[in-house]
Design an enzyme around this catalytic site. Sequence first.
Site, PDB file in Angstrom:
ATOM      1  N   SER A  17       0.647  -1.346  -0.012  1.00 57.62           N
ATOM      2  CA  SER A  17      -0.197   0.255   0.168  1.00 57.62           C
ATOM      3  C   SER A  17       1.003   1.691   0.288  1.00 57.62           C
ATOM      4  CB  SER A  17      -0.925   0.674   1.594  1.00 57.62           C
ATOM      5  OG  SER A  17      -1.287   1.125   1.485  1.00 57.62           O
ATOM      6  N   ASN A  19      -1.151   3.842   1.223  1.00 58.98           N
ATOM      7  CA  ASN A  19      -1.648   4.888   1.932  1.00 58.98           C
ATOM      8  C   ASN A  19      -1.519   4.203   3.397  1.00 58.98           C
ATOM      9  OD1 ASN A  19      -3.669   5.269   3.861  1.00 58.98           O
ATOM     10  ND2 ASN A  19      -5.925   4.437   2.363  1.00 58.98           N
ATOM     11  N   ASP A  78      -7.682  -4.483  -0.442  1.00 55.93           N
ATOM     12  CA  ASP A  78      -8.558  -3.276  -1.139  1.00 55.93           C
ATOM     13  C   ASP A  78     -10.008  -3.278  -0.450  1.00 55.93           C
ATOM     14  OD1 ASP A  78      -7.977  -2.080  -3.563  1.00 55.93           O
ATOM     15  OD2 ASP A  78      -9.884  -3.030  -3.600  1.00 55.93           O
ATOM     16  N   GLY A 165     -10.381   8.804   5.471  1.00 62.61           N
ATOM     17  CA  GLY A 165     -11.491   8.403   4.543  1.00 62.61           C
ATOM     18  C   GLY A 165     -12.711   8.931   5.049  1.00 62.61           C
ATOM     19  N   TYR A 166     -13.503   7.805   4.812  1.00 59.09           N
ATOM     20  CA  TYR A 166     -15.365   8.355   5.136  1.00 59.09           C
ATOM     21  C   TYR A 166     -15.426   8.274   6.472  1.00 59.09           C
ATOM     22  CZ  TYR A 166     -15.381   7.773   0.235  1.00 59.09           C
ATOM     23  OH  TYR A 166     -14.791   7.872  -1.523  1.00 59.09           O
ATOM     24  N   ASP A 167     -14.090   7.683   7.871  1.00 56.55           N
ATOM     25  CA  ASP A 167     -14.843   7.292   9.015  1.00 56.55           C
ATOM     26  C   ASP A 167     -15.867   8.997   9.488  1.00 56.55           C
ATOM     27  OD1 ASP A 167     -13.705   4.625   9.093  1.00 56.55           O
ATOM     28  OD2 ASP A 167     -11.756   6.096   9.897  1.00 56.55           O
ATOM     29  N   HIS A 200     -14.555  -3.385   9.603  1.00 58.92           N
ATOM     30  CA  HIS A 200     -14.219  -4.259   8.343  1.00 58.92           C
ATOM     31  C   HIS A 200     -12.406  -4.471   8.660  1.00 58.92           C
ATOM     32  CE1 HIS A 200     -13.360  -0.504   7.893  1.00 58.92           C
ATOM     33  NE2 HIS A 200     -13.250  -1.011   6.279  1.00 58.92           N
TER      34      HIS A 200
HETATM   35  P1  IMP Z   1      -8.361   1.600  -1.927  1.00 59.45           P
HETATM   36  O1  IMP Z   1      -8.244   0.128  -1.343  1.00 59.45           O
HETATM   37  O2  IMP Z   1      -6.871   1.348  -1.620  1.00 59.45           O
HETATM   38  O3  IMP Z   1      -8.779   1.803  -3.248  1.00 59.45           O
HETATM   39  O4  IMP Z   1      -8.864   2.696  -1.263  1.00 59.45           O
HETATM   40  C1  IMP Z   1      -9.826   2.217   0.081  1.00 59.45           C
HETATM   41  C2  IMP Z   1     -11.022   3.922   0.436  1.00 59.45           C
HETATM   42  O5  IMP Z   1     -12.479   3.217   0.604  1.00 59.45           O
HETATM   43  C3  IMP Z   1     -10.263   4.831   1.596  1.00 59.45           C
HETATM   44  O6  IMP Z   1      -9.196   5.791   0.875  1.00 59.45           O
HETATM   45  C4  IMP Z   1     -10.956   5.240   2.252  1.00 59.45           C
HETATM   46  O7  IMP Z   1     -11.477   6.005   0.760  1.00 59.45           O
HETATM   47  C5  IMP Z   1     -12.697   3.729   1.529  1.00 59.45           C
HETATM   48  N1  IMP Z   1     -12.309   3.377   3.144  1.00 59.45           N
HETATM   49  C6  IMP Z   1     -11.416   2.262   3.023  1.00 59.45           C
HETATM   50  N2  IMP Z   1     -11.233   1.478   4.433  1.00 59.45           N
HETATM   51  C7  IMP Z   1     -12.225   3.138   5.404  1.00 59.45           C
HETATM   52  C8  IMP Z   1     -11.450   3.099   6.969  1.00 59.45           C
HETATM   53  O8  IMP Z   1     -11.625   1.891   7.415  1.00 59.45           O
HETATM   54  N3  IMP Z   1     -11.841   4.155   6.922  1.00 59.45           N
HETATM   55  C9  IMP Z   1     -12.566   4.868   5.858  1.00 59.45           C
HETATM   56  N4  IMP Z   1     -13.025   4.939   4.772  1.00 59.45           N
HETATM   57  C10 IMP Z   1     -11.901   3.862   4.753  1.00 59.45           C
END
Ligand code: IMP
Length: 215
Positions: A17, A19, A78, A165-167, A200
């Site tokens: 990752s 992120n 993901d 993120g959307y927390d 999750h």
């Molecule tokens: P990806 O898995 O890198 O494509 O990105 C997943 C995206 O989902 C993140 O950038 C957040 O926007 C959202 N997301 C995934 N898990 C969480 C979480 O635990 N809290 C808030 N947002 C989440």
Amino acid sequence: MSTGHRRLEPGKLVVASHNKGKIREINALVEPFGFEVVSAADLGLPEPEETGTTFEANAELKAVASAEASGYPALADDSGLVVDALDGDPGIYSARWAGEAKDFAMAMRNVEEALANADAHTPEQRTARFVAVLCLAWPDGHREFFRGEVEGRMVWPPRGDHGFGYDPAFLPDGFEKTFGEMTADEKHGWAQGEDNPLSHRARAFKLFADACLSE
Ligand code: IMP
């Protein structure tokens, strides 16, 4: 006892990752098991384009790219927010809804606008879940998958500044605090003991730990 899964022996593990919020959460989950965790970002590995149409496919392509490039087992997550009234959006596009600037205040506003356009105003109309799929890939091509989900609903305005993120806009079922108002221990459910994961990611991780890790 054999679980039918391949065990992961302690050693170097690449978190596939770039992120920062995710790397922090995955490091906290994996480190107690004695792994030397390095991220794809630390190793300067490129970020593959997420061309899959499912969480599984995107987790797999990230894990496989890091395992092949590094020669070590690699764990990818993901994840995303699935909103029922939006036919599952933003879903696998959750990161993309925040744009290049990773502006989640905007992404949450866009979800809220889409809910308003869909006439989803009551809590029952605003149900959603966070989904996390972990893929563990070995350099020899072996792969394992684990999926965790947590049900809840979207609230407005967003509340709290923990997490990422959307927390702040997600209220898990049975709780009065959004994920953004919870400490990391509360969000993952460890405040109630490790056998009761809530987020999750912690749920997917528990499946992974039970199947592949030994303490
Ligand atoms: P990806 O898995 O890198 O494509 O990105 C997943 C995206 O989902 C993140 O950038 C957040 O926007 C959202 N997301 C995934 N898990 C969480 C979480 O635990 N809290 C808030 N947002 C989440």
